[in-house]
Design a protein around this motif. Sequence first.
Motif, PDB file in Angstrom:
ATOM      1  N   SER A   1     -52.112 -72.685  71.655  1.00  0.00           N
ATOM      2  CA  SER A   1     -53.030 -72.020  70.732  1.00  0.00           C
ATOM      3  C   SER A   1     -54.139 -71.277  71.456  1.00  0.00           C
ATOM      4  CB  SER A   1     -53.665 -73.031  69.775  1.00  0.00           C
ATOM      5  OG  SER A   1     -52.696 -73.659  68.982  1.00  0.00           O
ATOM      6  N   SER A   2     -54.507 -71.764  72.632  1.00  0.00           N
ATOM      7  CA  SER A   2     -55.610 -71.161  73.375  1.00  0.00           C
ATOM      8  C   SER A   2     -55.257 -69.812  73.987  1.00  0.00           C
ATOM      9  CB  SER A   2     -56.065 -72.096  74.494  1.00  0.00           C
ATOM     10  OG  SER A   2     -55.102 -72.152  75.520  1.00  0.00           O
ATOM     11  N   GLY A   3     -53.982 -69.498  74.070  1.00  0.00           N
ATOM     12  CA  GLY A   3     -53.559 -68.238  74.658  1.00  0.00           C
ATOM     13  C   GLY A   3     -53.232 -68.337  76.143  1.00  0.00           C
ATOM     14  N   ILE A   4     -53.421 -69.511  76.732  1.00  0.00           N
ATOM     15  CA  ILE A   4     -53.152 -69.687  78.162  1.00  0.00           C
ATOM     16  C   ILE A   4     -51.691 -69.367  78.495  1.00  0.00           C
ATOM     17  CG2 ILE A   4     -52.990 -71.417  80.017  1.00  0.00           C
ATOM     18  CD1 ILE A   4     -55.843 -70.736  79.487  1.00  0.00           C
ATOM     19  N   ALA A   5     -50.786 -69.733  77.619  1.00  0.00           N
ATOM     20  CA  ALA A   5     -49.361 -69.539  77.903  1.00  0.00           C
ATOM     21  C   ALA A   5     -48.991 -68.064  78.026  1.00  0.00           C
ATOM     22  CB  ALA A   5     -48.506 -70.209  76.828  1.00  0.00           C
ATOM     23  N   ARG A   6     -49.828 -67.173  77.504  1.00  0.00           N
ATOM     24  CA  ARG A   6     -49.545 -65.741  77.663  1.00  0.00           C
ATOM     25  C   ARG A   6     -49.446 -65.381  79.138  1.00  0.00           C
ATOM     26  NH1 ARG A   6     -53.798 -63.923  73.206  1.00  0.00           N
ATOM     27  NH2 ARG A   6     -55.182 -64.681  74.816  1.00  0.00           N
TER      28      ARG A   6
ATOM     29  N   PHE B   1     -60.289 -76.192  65.883  1.00  0.00           N
ATOM     30  CA  PHE B   1     -60.960 -74.912  66.143  1.00  0.00           C
ATOM     31  C   PHE B   1     -59.940 -73.788  66.257  1.00  0.00           C
ATOM     32  CE2 PHE B   1     -62.090 -71.786  69.445  1.00  0.00           C
ATOM     33  CZ  PHE B   1     -63.061 -71.086  68.738  1.00  0.00           C
ATOM     34  N   PHE B   2     -58.888 -73.981  67.055  1.00  0.00           N
ATOM     35  CA  PHE B   2     -57.912 -72.911  67.256  1.00  0.00           C
ATOM     36  C   PHE B   2     -57.115 -72.595  65.994  1.00  0.00           C
ATOM     37  CE2 PHE B   2     -58.284 -73.791  71.934  1.00  0.00           C
ATOM     38  CZ  PHE B   2     -58.838 -72.553  72.241  1.00  0.00           C
ATOM     39  N   ARG B   3     -57.054 -73.528  65.053  1.00  0.00           N
ATOM     40  CA  ARG B   3     -56.396 -73.255  63.764  1.00  0.00           C
ATOM     41  C   ARG B   3     -57.318 -72.490  62.825  1.00  0.00           C
ATOM     42  NH1 ARG B   3     -55.181 -79.334  63.391  1.00  0.00           N
ATOM     43  NH2 ARG B   3     -53.442 -79.579  64.833  1.00  0.00           N
ATOM     44  N   SER B   4     -58.614 -72.525  63.085  1.00  0.00           N
ATOM     45  CA  SER B   4     -59.596 -71.877  62.207  1.00  0.00           C
ATOM     46  C   SER B   4     -59.560 -70.358  62.386  1.00  0.00           C
ATOM     47  CB  SER B   4     -61.005 -72.384  62.519  1.00  0.00           C
ATOM     48  OG  SER B   4     -61.467 -71.833  63.747  1.00  0.00           O
ATOM     49  N   PRO B   5     -60.080 -69.603  61.407  1.00  0.00           N
ATOM     50  CA  PRO B   5     -60.146 -68.144  61.570  1.00  0.00           C
ATOM     51  C   PRO B   5     -60.917 -67.732  62.829  1.00  0.00           C
ATOM     52  CG  PRO B   5     -60.534 -68.729  59.283  1.00  0.00           C
ATOM     53  CD  PRO B   5     -60.505 -70.018  60.066  1.00  0.00           C
ATOM     54  N   ALA B   6     -62.014 -68.420  63.121  1.00  0.00           N
ATOM     55  CA  ALA B   6     -62.792 -68.081  64.325  1.00  0.00           C
ATOM     56  C   ALA B   6     -61.980 -68.361  65.584  1.00  0.00           C
ATOM     57  CB  ALA B   6     -64.097 -68.873  64.355  1.00  0.00           C
TER      58      ALA B   6
ATOM     59  N   TYR C   1     -60.821 -65.654  68.304  1.00  0.00           N
ATOM     60  CA  TYR C   1     -61.153 -65.852  69.713  1.00  0.00           C
ATOM     61  C   TYR C   1     -59.924 -65.608  70.584  1.00  0.00           C
ATOM     62  CZ  TYR C   1     -62.140 -68.374  74.046  1.00  0.00           C
ATOM     63  OH  TYR C   1     -62.273 -68.720  75.358  1.00  0.00           O
ATOM     64  N   VAL C   2     -58.799 -66.193  70.215  1.00  0.00           N
ATOM     65  CA  VAL C   2     -57.575 -66.053  71.005  1.00  0.00           C
ATOM     66  C   VAL C   2     -57.092 -64.602  71.001  1.00  0.00           C
ATOM     67  CG1 VAL C   2     -55.142 -66.744  71.169  1.00  0.00           C
ATOM     68  CG2 VAL C   2     -56.908 -68.463  70.722  1.00  0.00           C
ATOM     69  N   GLU C   3     -57.165 -63.938  69.848  1.00  0.00           N
ATOM     70  CA  GLU C   3     -56.740 -62.541  69.763  1.00  0.00           C
ATOM     71  C   GLU C   3     -57.610 -61.638  70.635  1.00  0.00           C
ATOM     72  OE1 GLU C   3     -56.771 -61.403  65.634  1.00  0.00           O
ATOM     73  OE2 GLU C   3     -55.337 -62.973  65.102  1.00  0.00           O
ATOM     74  N   ALA C   4     -58.905 -61.918  70.681  1.00  0.00           N
ATOM     75  CA  ALA C   4     -59.840 -61.081  71.433  1.00  0.00           C
ATOM     76  C   ALA C   4     -59.854 -61.405  72.927  1.00  0.00           C
ATOM     77  CB  ALA C   4     -61.247 -61.239  70.857  1.00  0.00           C
ATOM     78  N   GLN C   5     -59.348 -62.559  73.294  1.00  0.00           N
ATOM     79  CA  GLN C   5     -59.461 -63.047  74.669  1.00  0.00           C
ATOM     80  C   GLN C   5     -58.935 -62.075  75.735  1.00  0.00           C
ATOM     81  OE1 GLN C   5     -57.231 -66.625  75.627  1.00  0.00           O
ATOM     82  NE2 GLN C   5     -59.140 -67.557  76.350  1.00  0.00           N
ATOM     83  N   PRO C   6     -57.744 -61.486  75.605  1.00  0.00           N
ATOM     84  CA  PRO C   6     -57.273 -60.581  76.674  1.00  0.00           C
ATOM     85  C   PRO C   6     -58.218 -59.408  76.894  1.00  0.00           C
ATOM     86  CG  PRO C   6     -55.453 -61.167  75.244  1.00  0.00           C
ATOM     87  CD  PRO C   6     -56.705 -61.692  74.584  1.00  0.00           C
ATOM     88  N   GLN C   7     -58.682 -58.803  75.809  1.00  0.00           N
ATOM     89  CA  GLN C   7     -59.599 -57.675  75.939  1.00  0.00           C
ATOM     90  C   GLN C   7     -60.935 -58.137  76.521  1.00  0.00           C
ATOM     91  OE1 GLN C   7     -60.325 -55.485  72.346  1.00  0.00           O
ATOM     92  NE2 GLN C   7     -61.514 -53.914  73.386  1.00  0.00           N
ATOM     93  N   LEU C   8     -61.414 -59.299  76.079  1.00  0.00           N
ATOM     94  CA  LEU C   8     -62.655 -59.844  76.632  1.00  0.00           C
ATOM     95  C   LEU C   8     -62.531 -60.059  78.134  1.00  0.00           C
ATOM     96  CD1 LEU C   8     -63.586 -62.511  73.928  1.00  0.00           C
ATOM     97  CD2 LEU C   8     -64.935 -60.505  74.535  1.00  0.00           C
ATOM     98  N   LEU C   9     -61.421 -60.659  78.553  1.00  0.00           N
ATOM     99  CA  LEU C   9     -61.219 -60.921  79.982  1.00  0.00           C
ATOM    100  C   LEU C   9     -61.142 -59.623  80.776  1.00  0.00           C
ATOM    101  CD1 LEU C   9     -58.706 -63.899  79.850  1.00  0.00           C
ATOM    102  CD2 LEU C   9     -61.109 -63.974  80.535  1.00  0.00           C
ATOM    103  N   ASP C  10     -60.413 -58.632  80.257  1.00  0.00           N
ATOM    104  CA  ASP C  10     -60.325 -57.345  80.948  1.00  0.00           C
ATOM    105  C   ASP C  10     -61.713 -56.730  81.103  1.00  0.00           C
ATOM    106  OD1 ASP C  10     -57.596 -57.507  81.250  1.00  0.00           O
ATOM    107  OD2 ASP C  10     -57.122 -56.112  79.618  1.00  0.00           O
ATOM    108  N   GLU C  11     -62.485 -56.744  80.018  1.00  0.00           N
ATOM    109  CA  GLU C  11     -63.824 -56.159  80.063  1.00  0.00           C
ATOM    110  C   GLU C  11     -64.748 -56.948  80.989  1.00  0.00           C
ATOM    111  OE1 GLU C  11     -65.383 -55.480  76.104  1.00  0.00           O
ATOM    112  OE2 GLU C  11     -63.526 -54.496  75.490  1.00  0.00           O
ATOM    113  N   MET C  12     -64.636 -58.278  80.949  1.00  0.00           N
ATOM    114  CA  MET C  12     -65.489 -59.091  81.807  1.00  0.00           C
ATOM    115  C   MET C  12     -65.151 -58.884  83.280  1.00  0.00           C
ATOM    116  SD  MET C  12     -65.788 -62.549  79.478  1.00  0.00           S
ATOM    117  CE  MET C  12     -66.101 -63.572  80.862  1.00  0.00           C
ATOM    118  N   VAL C  13     -63.881 -58.766  83.598  1.00  0.00           N
ATOM    119  CA  VAL C  13     -63.481 -58.528  84.979  1.00  0.00           C
ATOM    120  C   VAL C  13     -64.036 -57.190  85.446  1.00  0.00           C
ATOM    121  CG1 VAL C  13     -61.500 -58.039  86.480  1.00  0.00           C
ATOM    122  CG2 VAL C  13     -61.474 -60.039  84.980  1.00  0.00           C
ATOM    123  N   GLN C  14     -63.934 -56.163  84.601  1.00  0.00           N
ATOM    124  CA  GLN C  14     -64.471 -54.848  84.955  1.00  0.00           C
ATOM    125  C   GLN C  14     -65.988 -54.914  85.132  1.00  0.00           C
ATOM    126  OE1 GLN C  14     -62.860 -51.926  85.809  1.00  0.00           O
ATOM    127  NE2 GLN C  14     -64.931 -51.450  86.469  1.00  0.00           N
ATOM    128  N   GLU C  15     -66.662 -55.569  84.189  1.00  0.00           N
ATOM    129  CA  GLU C  15     -68.115 -55.713  84.290  1.00  0.00           C
ATOM    130  C   GLU C  15     -68.497 -56.490  85.548  1.00  0.00           C
ATOM    131  OE1 GLU C  15     -70.484 -54.277  82.554  1.00  0.00           O
ATOM    132  OE2 GLU C  15     -69.082 -53.328  81.173  1.00  0.00           O
TER     133      GLU C  15
END
Length: 192
Positions: A68-73, A141-146, A150-164
């Motif tokens: 659920s956390s997205g780690i398996a991606r 938490f991971f079953r909740s809408p938030a 969070y999981v859906e936004a995570q790849p983009q967040l990580l990409d942006e954070m790495v760039q920043e």
Amino acid sequence: MSRRLTAALGLALLALPHPAAAQAHKPAPAKPAAQPNVPAASTPAANTPAASGYSPGHLALAREVMLSSGIARSFDSVLPAFADQIRKQTVTRPELSKDLEEVLTSLQPEMELQKQRMIDIAARTYASKFSEAELKEIATFFRSPAGKHYVEAQPQLLDEMVQEMQDWTQDVSEYVMVRVRAEMGKRGHQMQ
């Protein structure tokens, strides 16, 4: 930075040893050497729930949280990268292309077993760090809408954070060098 590199960084973080975990747990038994043409599922049951010392419910929650956390991606990009690497090694031998593609396609089920093995390892890692009660809360938490957002936004967040972080590292590096030169200059030393 590409998602593949971000995924590799995530895997590297997962693989880092944790000193407290090393003290709290006995070392894992050595893995047997890989045997050609033998699927991972047929290896001894060192990776089974009974061997890990966790209840099936604890492991099931750990697996749910990990998935659920997205780690398996991050695992999804590893095996295709291996196939791409093999293709690049044979680029000078175009006569192998058709057979190579057939072989890579025929190995997909075995590669999926390898991915599932890594998912099981990751689930046991989660189980070693969190109690069953904690995993229930995290899963909620991971079953909740938030949590789902969070999981859906995570790849983009990580990409942006790495760039920043790359930009920040460059800025701080330049700032520190300017400050060091200035302070060394006050002491009568010239630095290039």
